[in-house]
Design a protein around this motif. Structure first.
Motif, PDB file in Angstrom:
ATOM      1  N   ALA A  66      -1.470   8.379  16.291  1.00 30.01           N
ATOM      2  CA  ALA A  66      -0.683   7.577  15.361  1.00 30.01           C
ATOM      3  C   ALA A  66      -0.056   8.503  14.332  1.00 30.01           C
ATOM      4  O   ALA A  66      -0.526   9.625  14.104  1.00 30.01           O
ATOM      5  CB  ALA A  66      -1.545   6.522  14.662  1.00 30.01           C
ATOM      6  N   ARG A  67       1.023   8.014  13.725  1.00 30.78           N
ATOM      7  CA  ARG A  67       1.666   8.713  12.614  1.00 30.78           C
ATOM      8  C   ARG A  67       1.304   7.989  11.327  1.00 30.78           C
ATOM      9  O   ARG A  67       1.341   6.755  11.266  1.00 30.78           O
ATOM     10  CB  ARG A  67       3.176   8.709  12.816  1.00 30.78           C
ATOM     11  CG  ARG A  67       3.962   9.287  11.632  1.00 30.78           C
ATOM     12  CD  ARG A  67       5.453   9.127  11.804  1.00 30.78           C
ATOM     13  NE  ARG A  67       6.172   9.551  10.601  1.00 30.78           N
ATOM     14  CZ  ARG A  67       7.092  10.492  10.566  1.00 30.78           C
ATOM     15  NH1 ARG A  67       7.455  11.104  11.681  1.00 30.78           N
ATOM     16  NH2 ARG A  67       7.684  10.814   9.425  1.00 30.78           N
ATOM     17  N   LEU A  68       0.959   8.765  10.297  1.00 33.06           N
ATOM     18  CA  LEU A  68       0.572   8.209   9.009  1.00 33.06           C
ATOM     19  C   LEU A  68       1.542   8.697   7.936  1.00 33.06           C
ATOM     20  O   LEU A  68       1.585   9.887   7.631  1.00 33.06           O
ATOM     21  CB  LEU A  68      -0.858   8.631   8.669  1.00 33.06           C
ATOM     22  CG  LEU A  68      -1.407   8.269   7.291  1.00 33.06           C
ATOM     23  CD1 LEU A  68      -1.360   6.770   7.077  1.00 33.06           C
ATOM     24  CD2 LEU A  68      -2.833   8.779   7.143  1.00 33.06           C
ATOM     25  N   ASP A  69       2.362   7.770   7.395  1.00 38.76           N
ATOM     26  CA  ASP A  69       3.287   8.082   6.309  1.00 38.76           C
ATOM     27  C   ASP A  69       2.729   7.526   5.012  1.00 38.76           C
ATOM     28  O   ASP A  69       2.407   6.339   4.929  1.00 38.76           O
ATOM     29  CB  ASP A  69       4.659   7.457   6.575  1.00 38.76           C
ATOM     30  CG  ASP A  69       5.421   8.159   7.683  1.00 38.76           C
ATOM     31  OD1 ASP A  69       5.983   9.233   7.414  1.00 38.76           O
ATOM     32  OD2 ASP A  69       5.456   7.627   8.814  1.00 38.76           O
ATOM     33  N   LEU A  70       2.638   8.389   4.003  1.00 36.46           N
ATOM     34  CA  LEU A  70       2.149   7.983   2.688  1.00 36.46           C
ATOM     35  C   LEU A  70       3.217   8.320   1.651  1.00 36.46           C
ATOM     36  O   LEU A  70       3.485   9.500   1.381  1.00 36.46           O
ATOM     37  CB  LEU A  70       0.852   8.714   2.351  1.00 36.46           C
ATOM     38  CG  LEU A  70      -0.406   8.306   3.132  1.00 36.46           C
ATOM     39  CD1 LEU A  70      -1.489   9.355   2.978  1.00 36.46           C
ATOM     40  CD2 LEU A  70      -0.919   6.965   2.656  1.00 36.46           C
ATOM     41  N   ALA A  71       3.830   7.291   1.080  1.00 38.12           N
ATOM     42  CA  ALA A  71       4.780   7.491  -0.010  1.00 38.12           C
ATOM     43  C   ALA A  71       4.005   7.886  -1.266  1.00 38.12           C
ATOM     44  O   ALA A  71       2.771   7.807  -1.291  1.00 38.12           O
ATOM     45  CB  ALA A  71       5.576   6.206  -0.247  1.00 38.12           C
ATOM     46  N   PRO A  72       4.694   8.331  -2.330  1.00 37.58           N
ATOM     47  CA  PRO A  72       3.983   8.598  -3.585  1.00 37.58           C
ATOM     48  C   PRO A  72       3.150   7.381  -4.004  1.00 37.58           C
ATOM     49  O   PRO A  72       3.645   6.263  -4.031  1.00 37.58           O
ATOM     50  CB  PRO A  72       5.128   8.871  -4.572  1.00 37.58           C
ATOM     51  CG  PRO A  72       6.220   9.438  -3.713  1.00 37.58           C
ATOM     52  CD  PRO A  72       6.123   8.685  -2.423  1.00 37.58           C
ATOM     53  N   GLY A  73       1.897   7.620  -4.295  1.00 37.62           N
ATOM     54  CA  GLY A  73       0.988   6.530  -4.634  1.00 37.62           C
ATOM     55  C   GLY A  73       0.447   5.778  -3.431  1.00 37.62           C
ATOM     56  O   GLY A  73      -0.304   4.810  -3.584  1.00 37.62           O
TER      57      GLY A  73
ATOM     58  N   ILE B  84       0.813  -1.216   0.000  1.00 36.44           N
ATOM     59  CA  ILE B  84       0.000   0.000   0.000  1.00 36.44           C
ATOM     60  C   ILE B  84       0.848   1.268   0.000  1.00 36.44           C
ATOM     61  O   ILE B  84       0.298   2.378   0.003  1.00 36.44           O
ATOM     62  CB  ILE B  84      -0.988   0.014   1.183  1.00 36.44           C
ATOM     63  CG1 ILE B  84      -0.239  -0.036   2.525  1.00 36.44           C
ATOM     64  CG2 ILE B  84      -1.992  -1.127   1.066  1.00 36.44           C
ATOM     65  CD1 ILE B  84      -1.148   0.141   3.736  1.00 36.44           C
ATOM     66  N   SER B  85       2.181   1.133   0.008  1.00 33.93           N
ATOM     67  CA  SER B  85       3.097   2.283   0.021  1.00 33.93           C
ATOM     68  C   SER B  85       2.755   3.260   1.144  1.00 33.93           C
ATOM     69  O   SER B  85       2.781   4.487   0.973  1.00 33.93           O
ATOM     70  CB  SER B  85       3.079   3.009  -1.329  1.00 33.93           C
ATOM     71  OG  SER B  85       3.528   2.160  -2.369  1.00 33.93           O
ATOM     72  N   ALA B  86       2.428   2.706   2.290  1.00 35.70           N
ATOM     73  CA  ALA B  86       2.033   3.527   3.435  1.00 35.70           C
ATOM     74  C   ALA B  86       2.432   2.824   4.729  1.00 35.70           C
ATOM     75  O   ALA B  86       2.690   1.610   4.744  1.00 35.70           O
ATOM     76  CB  ALA B  86       0.531   3.785   3.413  1.00 35.70           C
ATOM     77  N   ALA B  87       2.482   3.602   5.795  1.00 35.45           N
ATOM     78  CA  ALA B  87       2.806   3.032   7.104  1.00 35.45           C
ATOM     79  C   ALA B  87       2.057   3.792   8.186  1.00 35.45           C
ATOM     80  O   ALA B  87       1.911   5.021   8.117  1.00 35.45           O
ATOM     81  CB  ALA B  87       4.312   3.112   7.361  1.00 35.45           C
ATOM     82  N   VAL B  88       1.564   3.054   9.173  1.00 36.21           N
ATOM     83  CA  VAL B  88       0.910   3.645  10.342  1.00 36.21           C
ATOM     84  C   VAL B  88       1.724   3.269  11.567  1.00 36.21           C
ATOM     85  O   VAL B  88       1.934   2.085  11.842  1.00 36.21           O
ATOM     86  CB  VAL B  88      -0.544   3.147  10.495  1.00 36.21           C
ATOM     87  CG1 VAL B  88      -1.165   3.737  11.760  1.00 36.21           C
ATOM     88  CG2 VAL B  88      -1.363   3.511   9.262  1.00 36.21           C
ATOM     89  N   THR B  89       2.189   4.279  12.290  1.00 36.39           N
ATOM     90  CA  THR B  89       2.949   4.063  13.522  1.00 36.39           C
ATOM     91  C   THR B  89       2.043   4.417  14.699  1.00 36.39           C
ATOM     92  O   THR B  89       1.731   5.585  14.916  1.00 36.39           O
ATOM     93  CB  THR B  89       4.204   4.947  13.557  1.00 36.39           C
ATOM     94  OG1 THR B  89       4.990   4.711  12.384  1.00 36.39           O
ATOM     95  CG2 THR B  89       5.043   4.656  14.792  1.00 36.39           C
ATOM     96  N   PRO B  90       1.565   3.418  15.457  1.00 34.60           N
ATOM     97  CA  PRO B  90       0.578   3.705  16.494  1.00 34.60           C
ATOM     98  C   PRO B  90       1.195   4.165  17.816  1.00 34.60           C
ATOM     99  O   PRO B  90       2.298   3.775  18.185  1.00 34.60           O
ATOM    100  CB  PRO B  90      -0.122   2.355  16.682  1.00 34.60           C
ATOM    101  CG  PRO B  90       0.941   1.346  16.351  1.00 34.60           C
ATOM    102  CD  PRO B  90       1.796   1.976  15.279  1.00 34.60           C
TER     103      PRO B  90
END
Length: 210
Positions: A88-95, A65-71
């Motif tokens: 939480a932290r939400l990282d979204l790479a391109p796409g 999903i090219s994403a990460a959730v850090t709770p």
């Protein structure tokens, strides 16, 4: 009057004795109730228990999903036990995309730190509420409703911080609920109106059987 004064004094004293400012979770106890974990002894609580540094580290977005959730839920941040909130932290790479999902136990508030994020949720009346957020914008997602987030920043990553109205908001991702289990494909085909090839393809991608 003396009796009334003594009665009120006793009630006030008892209330103060029973009052509890916080309940840092004893996650090692293995005991979880609807109201949370049991508390560690206050004498063993330190300032470090109330701080959490995990949201300062970018998540690994090298995934499907090219994403990460850090709770920073109660399991990672025991100080939020019983306080009715978490983050939480939400990282979204391109796409990157956080697929359609729900939090059965909490409302969610998303704050965009940088980038552009397209967010949306679907009401119980099947009405869609959709918005592309930029830096500094916030959006709320009501408890239990299906919602998603997509990086709308083109070739740049996006970052958001989310807060929840529960130390344990829960999570159910719609795609995994449908296709990462052992529900027979024939039943999925009838309930989703997808054909056999599509169902088997999705089960293969997401690890389902049947």
């Amino acid at each position: 009057m003396l009796h009334i004064f003594l009665l009120f004094s006793l009630i006030f004293t008892s209330t103060n004795v029973l009052a509890q400012d916080f309940c840092v979770a004893n996650t090692a106890s293995g005991i979880v109730t609807p109201s949370g974990y049991p508390c560690i002894m206050e004498a063993n609580v330190t300032s470090d228990d109330f701080a959490f540094s995990g949201l300062g580290v970018p998540g690994n977005t090298s995934n499907i999903i090219s994403a990460a959730v850090t709770p920073a839920f109660v399991g990672q941040y025991p100080a939020v036990n019983g306080l009715g909130l978490s983050a939480a932290r939400l990282d979204l790479a391109p796409g990157g995309v956080i697929p359609m999902h729900t939090h059965p136990g909490a409302n969610e508030l998303l704050y965009v730190v940088h980038g552009h994020i397209t967010c949306g949720f679907i009401s119980s009346a099947n009405k869609v509420y959709l918005k592309t957020l930029k830096r500094g914008d916030v959006m709320v997602f009501p408890q239990g409703l299906l919602h998603f987030q997509i990086n709308a920043a083109g070739k740049r990553p996006s970052l958001a911080i989310v807060t929840f109205s529960s130390p344990s908001p829960g999570l159910q991702i719609l795609d995994f609920a449908l296709f990462a289990n052992d529900l027979p494909s024939s039943l999925l085909e009838k309930s989703t109106f997808l054909d056999d090839a599509q169902v088997k393809k999705l089960k293969g991608v997401l690890g389902g059987t049947g």
